[in-house]
Design a protein around this motif. Structure first.
Motif, PDB file in Angstrom:
ATOM      1  N   VAL A 120       0.841  -1.194   0.000  1.00 50.73           N
ATOM      2  CA  VAL A 120       0.000   0.000   0.000  1.00 50.73           C
ATOM      3  C   VAL A 120       0.877   1.245   0.000  1.00 50.73           C
ATOM      4  CG1 VAL A 120      -1.744   1.305   1.283  1.00 50.73           C
ATOM      5  CG2 VAL A 120      -1.937  -1.187   1.086  1.00 50.73           C
ATOM      6  N   LEU A 121       1.966   1.218   0.746  1.00 49.57           N
ATOM      7  CA  LEU A 121       2.898   2.351   0.740  1.00 49.57           C
ATOM      8  C   LEU A 121       3.506   2.543  -0.647  1.00 49.57           C
ATOM      9  CD1 LEU A 121       4.625   1.839   4.203  1.00 49.57           C
ATOM     10  CD2 LEU A 121       2.824   3.475   3.594  1.00 49.57           C
ATOM     11  N   GLU A 122       3.841   1.456  -1.319  1.00 51.06           N
ATOM     12  CA  GLU A 122       4.362   1.557  -2.687  1.00 51.06           C
ATOM     13  C   GLU A 122       3.306   2.154  -3.617  1.00 51.06           C
ATOM     14  OE1 GLU A 122       6.026  -1.140  -6.407  1.00 51.06           O
ATOM     15  OE2 GLU A 122       5.880  -2.080  -4.426  1.00 51.06           O
ATOM     16  N   TYR A 123       2.058   1.719  -3.471  1.00 52.94           N
ATOM     17  CA  TYR A 123       0.951   2.284  -4.252  1.00 52.94           C
ATOM     18  C   TYR A 123       0.887   3.795  -4.059  1.00 52.94           C
ATOM     19  CZ  TYR A 123      -3.960   3.269  -5.429  1.00 52.94           C
ATOM     20  OH  TYR A 123      -5.109   3.802  -5.954  1.00 52.94           O
ATOM     21  N   LEU A 124       0.953   4.237  -2.810  1.00 52.90           N
ATOM     22  CA  LEU A 124       0.903   5.673  -2.516  1.00 52.90           C
ATOM     23  C   LEU A 124       2.082   6.417  -3.138  1.00 52.90           C
ATOM     24  CD1 LEU A 124      -0.214   5.544   1.220  1.00 52.90           C
ATOM     25  CD2 LEU A 124      -1.580   6.322  -0.739  1.00 52.90           C
ATOM     26  N   ASP A 135       0.726   9.219  -7.841  1.00 53.43           N
ATOM     27  CA  ASP A 135       0.784  10.579  -8.392  1.00 53.43           C
ATOM     28  C   ASP A 135       1.249  10.582  -9.846  1.00 53.43           C
ATOM     29  OD1 ASP A 135      -0.098  11.887  -6.048  1.00 53.43           O
ATOM     30  OD2 ASP A 135       1.935  11.903  -5.234  1.00 53.43           O
ATOM     31  N   ALA A 136       2.232   9.764 -10.160  1.00 53.55           N
ATOM     32  CA  ALA A 136       2.746   9.716 -11.532  1.00 53.55           C
ATOM     33  C   ALA A 136       1.696   9.205 -12.514  1.00 53.55           C
ATOM     34  CB  ALA A 136       3.999   8.836 -11.594  1.00 53.55           C
ATOM     35  N   THR A 137       0.748   8.368 -12.039  1.00 49.71           N
ATOM     36  CA  THR A 137      -0.302   7.876 -12.940  1.00 49.71           C
ATOM     37  C   THR A 137      -1.350   8.950 -13.203  1.00 49.71           C
ATOM     38  OG1 THR A 137      -1.826   6.938 -11.268  1.00 49.71           O
ATOM     39  CG2 THR A 137       0.024   5.542 -12.008  1.00 49.71           C
ATOM     40  N   LEU A 138      -1.516   9.881 -12.267  1.00 50.50           N
ATOM     41  CA  LEU A 138      -2.524  10.935 -12.406  1.00 50.50           C
ATOM     42  C   LEU A 138      -2.078  12.053 -13.345  1.00 50.50           C
ATOM     43  CD1 LEU A 138      -3.504  11.268  -8.644  1.00 50.50           C
ATOM     44  CD2 LEU A 138      -4.898  10.262 -10.464  1.00 50.50           C
ATOM     45  N   ALA A 139      -0.807  12.392 -13.305  1.00 51.15           N
ATOM     46  CA  ALA A 139      -0.282  13.559 -14.024  1.00 51.15           C
ATOM     47  C   ALA A 139      -0.673  13.620 -15.504  1.00 51.15           C
ATOM     48  CB  ALA A 139       1.232  13.640 -13.851  1.00 51.15           C
ATOM     49  N   PRO A 140      -0.553  12.549 -16.272  1.00 56.67           N
ATOM     50  CA  PRO A 140      -0.890  12.645 -17.698  1.00 56.67           C
ATOM     51  C   PRO A 140      -2.376  12.948 -17.957  1.00 56.67           C
ATOM     52  CG  PRO A 140       0.407  10.658 -17.260  1.00 56.67           C
ATOM     53  CD  PRO A 140       0.018  11.244 -15.937  1.00 56.67           C
ATOM     54  N   PHE A 141      -3.218  12.740 -16.965  1.00 62.85           N
ATOM     55  CA  PHE A 141      -4.658  12.944 -17.126  1.00 62.85           C
ATOM     56  C   PHE A 141      -5.154  14.168 -16.352  1.00 62.85           C
ATOM     57  CE2 PHE A 141      -3.503   8.514 -17.576  1.00 62.85           C
ATOM     58  CZ  PHE A 141      -3.971   8.256 -18.855  1.00 62.85           C
ATOM     59  N   GLY A 170      -5.137  14.713 -13.243  1.00 63.08           N
ATOM     60  CA  GLY A 170      -5.845  14.363 -12.019  1.00 63.08           C
ATOM     61  C   GLY A 170      -5.112  14.913 -10.813  1.00 63.08           C
ATOM     62  N   ARG A 171      -5.891  15.280  -9.783  1.00 58.31           N
ATOM     63  CA  ARG A 171      -5.267  15.772  -8.555  1.00 58.31           C
ATOM     64  C   ARG A 171      -6.139  15.398  -7.364  1.00 58.31           C
ATOM     65  NH1 ARG A 171      -6.869  20.598  -6.065  1.00 58.31           N
ATOM     66  NH2 ARG A 171      -8.748  21.472  -6.964  1.00 58.31           N
ATOM     67  N   PHE A 172      -5.484  15.069  -6.277  1.00 56.66           N
ATOM     68  CA  PHE A 172      -6.209  14.748  -5.055  1.00 56.66           C
ATOM     69  C   PHE A 172      -6.843  16.014  -4.494  1.00 56.66           C
ATOM     70  CE2 PHE A 172      -3.194  11.218  -5.144  1.00 56.66           C
ATOM     71  CZ  PHE A 172      -4.025  10.157  -4.825  1.00 56.66           C
ATOM     72  N   ILE A 173      -8.125  15.933  -4.135  1.00 54.31           N
ATOM     73  CA  ILE A 173      -8.734  17.032  -3.395  1.00 54.31           C
ATOM     74  C   ILE A 173      -9.145  16.574  -1.997  1.00 54.31           C
ATOM     75  CG2 ILE A 173      -9.386  18.397  -5.414  1.00 54.31           C
ATOM     76  CD1 ILE A 173     -12.226  17.415  -5.096  1.00 54.31           C
ATOM     77  N   TYR A 212      -1.897   2.872 -14.227  1.00 48.99           N
ATOM     78  CA  TYR A 212      -2.705   2.686 -13.015  1.00 48.99           C
ATOM     79  C   TYR A 212      -3.034   1.215 -12.799  1.00 48.99           C
ATOM     80  CZ  TYR A 212      -5.877   2.933  -9.227  1.00 48.99           C
ATOM     81  OH  TYR A 212      -6.455   2.709  -8.004  1.00 48.99           O
ATOM     82  N   GLN A 213      -3.375   0.502 -13.849  1.00 48.19           N
ATOM     83  CA  GLN A 213      -3.701  -0.916 -13.706  1.00 48.19           C
ATOM     84  C   GLN A 213      -2.520  -1.708 -13.148  1.00 48.19           C
ATOM     85  OE1 GLN A 213      -6.826  -2.378 -14.051  1.00 48.19           O
ATOM     86  NE2 GLN A 213      -7.340  -0.202 -14.051  1.00 48.19           N
ATOM     87  N   GLU A 214      -1.306  -1.263 -13.447  1.00 48.27           N
ATOM     88  CA  GLU A 214      -0.108  -1.932 -12.929  1.00 48.27           C
ATOM     89  C   GLU A 214      -0.019  -1.815 -11.405  1.00 48.27           C
ATOM     90  OE1 GLU A 214       4.623  -1.048 -13.004  1.00 48.27           O
ATOM     91  OE2 GLU A 214       3.609  -1.044 -14.945  1.00 48.27           O
ATOM     92  N   ILE A 215      -0.385  -0.656 -10.846  1.00 53.11           N
ATOM     93  CA  ILE A 215      -0.242  -0.478  -9.394  1.00 53.11           C
ATOM     94  C   ILE A 215      -1.517  -0.807  -8.610  1.00 53.11           C
ATOM     95  CG2 ILE A 215       1.574   1.236  -9.694  1.00 53.11           C
ATOM     96  CD1 ILE A 215      -0.556   3.350  -8.731  1.00 53.11           C
ATOM     97  N   LYS A 216      -2.657  -0.871  -9.273  1.00 54.89           N
ATOM     98  CA  LYS A 216      -3.931  -1.098  -8.575  1.00 54.89           C
ATOM     99  C   LYS A 216      -3.909  -2.324  -7.656  1.00 54.89           C
ATOM    100  CE  LYS A 216      -7.830  -2.502 -10.512  1.00 54.89           C
ATOM    101  NZ  LYS A 216      -9.085  -2.589 -11.279  1.00 54.89           N
ATOM    102  N   PRO A 217      -3.345  -3.463  -8.070  1.00 55.32           N
ATOM    103  CA  PRO A 217      -3.324  -4.626  -7.171  1.00 55.32           C
ATOM    104  C   PRO A 217      -2.578  -4.379  -5.858  1.00 55.32           C
ATOM    105  CG  PRO A 217      -2.837  -5.298  -9.413  1.00 55.32           C
ATOM    106  CD  PRO A 217      -2.822  -3.796  -9.401  1.00 55.32           C
ATOM    107  N   LEU A 218      -1.646  -3.429  -5.850  1.00 57.97           N
ATOM    108  CA  LEU A 218      -0.943  -3.111  -4.608  1.00 57.97           C
ATOM    109  C   LEU A 218      -1.922  -2.601  -3.549  1.00 57.97           C
ATOM    110  CD1 LEU A 218       2.122  -1.210  -6.130  1.00 57.97           C
ATOM    111  CD2 LEU A 218       2.065  -3.584  -5.325  1.00 57.97           C
ATOM    112  N   ARG A 219      -2.989  -1.942  -3.994  1.00 50.82           N
ATOM    113  CA  ARG A 219      -4.035  -1.458  -3.091  1.00 50.82           C
ATOM    114  C   ARG A 219      -5.089  -2.530  -2.857  1.00 50.82           C
ATOM    115  NH1 ARG A 219      -8.967   0.142  -4.356  1.00 50.82           N
ATOM    116  NH2 ARG A 219      -8.461   0.639  -6.512  1.00 50.82           N
ATOM    117  N   THR A 220      -5.600  -3.118  -3.930  1.00 49.29           N
ATOM    118  CA  THR A 220      -6.756  -4.010  -3.809  1.00 49.29           C
ATOM    119  C   THR A 220      -6.452  -5.308  -3.057  1.00 49.29           C
ATOM    120  OG1 THR A 220      -6.368  -4.954  -6.006  1.00 49.29           O
ATOM    121  CG2 THR A 220      -7.887  -3.079  -5.855  1.00 49.29           C
ATOM    122  N   ARG A 221      -5.199  -5.719  -3.025  1.00 52.29           N
ATOM    123  CA  ARG A 221      -4.845  -6.922  -2.262  1.00 52.29           C
ATOM    124  C   ARG A 221      -4.957  -6.696  -0.749  1.00 52.29           C
ATOM    125  NH1 ARG A 221      -0.814  -8.315  -6.537  1.00 52.29           N
ATOM    126  NH2 ARG A 221       0.732  -6.964  -5.578  1.00 52.29           N
TER     127      ARG A 221
END
Length: 114
Positions: A18-22, A26-32, A34-37, A74-83
């Motif tokens: 989960v820490l790795e996901y965090l 951010d790098a997955t959001l930048a091209p789109f 996206g920003r955390f609010i 994003y799909q590459e890192i998503k399992p780091l969270r969902t597991r």
């Protein structure tokens, strides 16, 4: 129209993945653009219950929100969270700055014949 990715994540013990996901999200959001609010933090429950944390990510539009979620990065890192974190994730469009709930009710009444 602005769009949002919302996640209601249930609390779980901190895990290295989960820490790795965090660290990587951010790098997955930048091209789109996206920003955390909202990204966790204290929640004041006024009605009902809210077990867990809230995350809200803003995007310029729903196309970019969907594209981010489906992106290879994003799909590459998503399992780091969902597991390790159970939760619900949705995409939703915002409303215009001049949105009126009273006008919305009137439109529903007209459509409903009420």
């Amino acid at each position: 129209m602005t769009a949002y990715a919302l996640a209601h994540l249930r609390r779980a013990p901190v895990h290295a993945e989960v820490l790795e996901y965090l660290e990587r999200i951010d790098a997955t959001l930048a091209p789109f653009e996206g920003r955390f609010i909202v990204h966790g933090g204290p929640v004041e429950v006024l009605e009902g219950s809210w077990p867990g944390d809230l995350v809200v990510i803003e995007f310029p539009d729903s196309t970019r929100a969907r594209s981010w979620y489906g992106s290879a990065a994003y799909q590459e890192i998503k399992p780091l969270r969902t597991r390790h974190l159970a939760g619900d994730v949705i995409l939703v469009e915002g409303v215009d700055a001049d949105h009126s709930s009273a006008e919305m009710a009137a439109a529903i009444r007209r459509a409903d014949g009420s």
